[in-house]
Design an enzyme around this catalytic site. Structure first.
Site, PDB file in Angstrom:
ATOM      1  N   LYS A 114      -0.041  30.807 -22.890  1.00 34.97           N
ATOM      2  CA  LYS A 114       0.069  31.320 -24.194  1.00 34.97           C
ATOM      3  C   LYS A 114      -1.127  31.818 -24.864  1.00 34.97           C
ATOM      4  O   LYS A 114      -0.913  33.122 -25.297  1.00 34.97           O
ATOM      5  CB  LYS A 114       0.541  30.076 -25.350  1.00 34.97           C
ATOM      6  N   ASP A 140      -1.836  17.128 -23.281  1.00 32.62           N
ATOM      7  CA  ASP A 140      -1.259  18.446 -23.024  1.00 32.62           C
ATOM      8  C   ASP A 140      -1.758  19.339 -24.157  1.00 32.62           C
ATOM      9  O   ASP A 140      -1.530  19.256 -25.278  1.00 32.62           O
ATOM     10  CB  ASP A 140       0.161  18.166 -23.094  1.00 32.62           C
ATOM     11  N   ALA A 177      -1.589  22.911 -24.697  1.00 33.70           N
ATOM     12  CA  ALA A 177      -0.858  24.116 -24.157  1.00 33.70           C
ATOM     13  C   ALA A 177      -0.935  25.379 -25.104  1.00 33.70           C
ATOM     14  O   ALA A 177      -0.556  26.510 -24.956  1.00 33.70           O
ATOM     15  CB  ALA A 177       0.864  23.941 -24.061  1.00 33.70           C
ATOM     16  N   TRP A 203       8.198  17.930 -25.396  1.00 35.20           N
ATOM     17  CA  TRP A 203       8.803  18.818 -24.757  1.00 35.20           C
ATOM     18  C   TRP A 203       9.596  18.367 -23.685  1.00 35.20           C
ATOM     19  O   TRP A 203       9.366  17.452 -22.869  1.00 35.20           O
ATOM     20  CB  TRP A 203       7.369  19.537 -24.136  1.00 35.20           C
TER      21      TRP A 203
END
Length: 393
Positions: free
Chosen positions: A242, A207, A209, A126
């Site tokens: 999300k 991470d 997400a 990212w």
């Protein structure tokens, strides 16, 4: 003073959003911005979120500050969601300003503990990971991850590169639904990664997400839980943007698993201190929504059902796109799209091919050919498939 500021390079994804808005062509397709959209092109407010907000509105009696670390209820609910029944006696945590804020606080915490650390980060990753590290002045090394030929994980190269991390360095890993590639490690590969980190003493920063968008809420947490159980020190940055659809509420959490109670307490105090320095008290509205949902079985079940609807919609779009491309190209070279998981896949197109699809077919994706599957619907999948083949991929 302000006139001496230097212009900053614009964010490429935000620039793409502006270009898309300015395009007057009918039928343009936005596959750039990393936001879930339903088949009508809307980012919906989830049913459970609406119900939780109504309950909060009716029952909340104050808007006073919460603690520096956020409410204990939110932190406990998120620890359960991320770690399941993993032992939590060595766990410290703080609420953060979204998943991005959790990443930033994790890197700040790691630097407090080891000012000489190096961060190992996947190539690609990212883009904001790299932007944050550059802004902080943190040295980082990119480890090989994505094989442009197979569009899968180059695992042998990854292992060779992360084995070079030293004790106290950080290895940043995507817990599921790798952004931008969509290519994930298997659980057996995760076990090999854990063994490498155990030997080197490097600390993983996971991470997480997109929990729920890949193989399911529980399945998407399996790798993170393996890491938490297998290593003495772990950092986890989780986002609710999300899977709860509360992007603008900026709701995240930083979890630290420490080696013993003394280290846990030091981590807890240091993370609260960093919150105070950066933004003082974390935002509460999104955290309260999440807590309300996870603590109420009816709301939680409805939320899980809606996340599953999103997941299966993404999988269906992947299968449709792979099938269309198989038919148009006469080959199976695009079948990786169906194997990838989450919102993104990386096509392996050149910047010139990406530009050609934008100019000829009004299809907008990031220059490295990352496409947001959630930007598609059943009608636009054939349009994209034709553009991909016509661009010469």
């Amino acid at each position: 003073m302000l006139s001496s500021l230097q212009p900053q390079a614009p964010d490429k994804i935000l620039m793409l959003m502006e270009e898309f808005k300015a395009d007057s062509r009918q039928g343009k397709i936005d596959l750039g911005v990393g936001v879930y959209k339903d088949p009508q092109g809307v980012t919906p407010v989830m049913r459970a979120v609406k119900a939780a907000e109504k309950r909060i509105w009716e029952e909340q009696t104050t808007k006073a500050y919460t603690g520096l670390a956020g409410t204990p209820e939110y932190r406990a609910a998120m620890a359960g969601l991320v770690l399941g029944d993993a032992p939590k006696d060595r766990l410290a945590s703080v609420a953060s300003v979204g998943g991005t804020g959790a990443i930033r606080q994790a890197l700040e915490l790691a630097r407090l503990a080891n000012p000489d650390l190096t961060v190992y980060v996947s190539d690609p990753t990212w883009p904001n990971h790299l932007s944050i590290m550059k802004f902080m002045g943190l040295p980082f090394v990119e480890y090989r991850y994505f094989d442009n030929e197979t569009r899968g994980v180059d695992f042998e190269a990854m292992k060779d590169d992360i084995a070079k991390a030293g004790k106290g360095d950080i290895v940043l890993l995507h817990g599921c639904c790798h952004n931008p590639t969509g290519a994930n490690l298997t659980l057996d590969q995760w076990r090999e990664v854990i063994a490498i980190l155990e030997k080197s003493g490097a600390v993983p920063l996971v991470d997480l997400a997109y929990q729920g968008f890949g193989d399911g809420i529980e399945a998407d947490a399996e790798a993170t839980r393996l890491v938490a159980k297998g290593l003495p020190e772990v950092l986890i940055a989780a986002s609710c943007s999300k899977n709860f659809g509360i992007y603008r509420e900026r709701t995240g959490i930083l979890i630290a698993l420490a080696d013993g109670e003394q280290a846990r307490d030091l981590a807890q105090g240091s993370m609260a201190y960093l919150n105070r320095q950066n933004f003082s008290f974390p935002p509460d509205h999104g955290a309260r929504i999440v807590t309300t949902i996870l603590e109420d079985q009816a709301l939680k079940s409805d939320w899980q059902a809606e996340v599953e609807e999103i997941r299966t919609t993404l999988l269906a779009l992947r299968e449709q796109l792979a099938s269309e491309l198989r038919d148009l190209s006469g080959s199976d070279r695009f079948d990786f799209i169906a194997r990838h998981r989450g919102m993104f896949s990386r096509l392996g197109a050149t910047p010139e091919q990406v530009a050609a699809m934008r100019e000829d077919a009004a299809i907008y994706m990031v220059g490295d050919s990352r496409l947001n599957i959630a930007g598609l619907n059943r009608e636009t999948v054939p349009v994209l498939a034709r553009a991909i083949v016509e661009a010469g991929l």
